[in-house]
Design a protein around this motif. Sequence first.
Motif, short mmCIF file in Angstrom:
data_model
loop_
_atom_site.label_atom_id
_atom_site.label_comp_id
_atom_site.label_asym_id
_atom_site.label_seq_id
_atom_site.Cartn_x
_atom_site.Cartn_y
_atom_site.Cartn_z
N SER A 19 -11.70 -7.95 4.41
CA SER A 19 -10.79 -8.60 5.36
C SER A 19 -9.32 -8.44 4.99
N GLY A 22 -7.32 -7.67 7.86
CA GLY A 22 -7.64 -8.42 9.06
C GLY A 22 -6.36 -8.81 9.78
N THR A 46 -12.70 -11.31 10.46
CA THR A 46 -11.94 -10.84 9.30
C THR A 46 -10.48 -11.27 9.41
N GLU A 50 -8.53 -13.53 6.35
CA GLU A 50 -7.24 -13.17 5.76
C GLU A 50 -6.19 -14.23 6.10
#
Length: 296
Positions: A19, A22, A46, A50
């Motif tokens: 992630s 992300g 994701t 993040e």
Amino acid sequence: MVAQAGIGVTGSVVRVTGSGLGCRTWPECQPGSMVPVQHAEYHQFTQWIEFSNRMLTGLVIAVAAIAVITAWRVKLDRPDRRRLLALAWTMPGGVVLQAVVGGMTVLAKLEWWTVAIHFLVSTPLIWLAVLLLHAFLEGDEPARWLVPPLGHKLLVTLVVALWAILIAGTTVTGAGPHGGDPETHRLDAPIETLATIHGAFLVCYLLVLVMFGLTLLRAGAPKRLWWRYSLVWVVALAQGVLGSVQYALGVPEALVSFHVLGSALVIIATAALWCGSRDRGAAAPAGAEERELTAA
């Protein structure tokens, strides 16, 4: 201490879930939006992993700010406690620095060396958090070492070996499968060799720890110092076993985060041993100096 160590663990969760990108820009999550939005290329799950890690930085700053305010209040009653306030200020300053480094890591598309720097910046902050805790509980006299000069040198060597382990560990991570994003570049080096070097530094750390223990035995160290010394052994050996299991099983995601947690615990235990090996006198209660002057 919990906040500084915890943000590193949550960062590892971002990495092992892929992630890291992300949120593909910084300080915004997506161009034109500070928060996750629908995006054709980036799954919203994701993005939120993040984004949540970024928001935790705010919590760490809040804890750091409380530490500064508390240290400042102590200094109002004890103007001589400048060291305490200086240590407290390293917390918010370090978090801001870490946030900037994190932003550079995202903008560099998670190049392995930027991820390594991002992790390594957090390690001295954990160490300083331990020193800050002790500063609240001890005085401000010049440090009087409870170990002989050889023991002090061995303790310095132990700290150097600790950071060598951490630096070597980031190269293993850089060559490993968890880069934070499937498209990020990895360190082009044999992971077996890097893992061997990482393990060799741990062996050096443990050998220095043995020699330091012999100096404690010879010097007749106090019981509380032996407790801290024993704690370092327990945490370091557990981390070594975890790392070996992690490597043997092909680096499963969950064990990566536990290994990052273990790294933080080794730093905390070693820093506690450092602090326990010297004496700065007892912390005088607030207003004690004024009461002494009045009595005089």
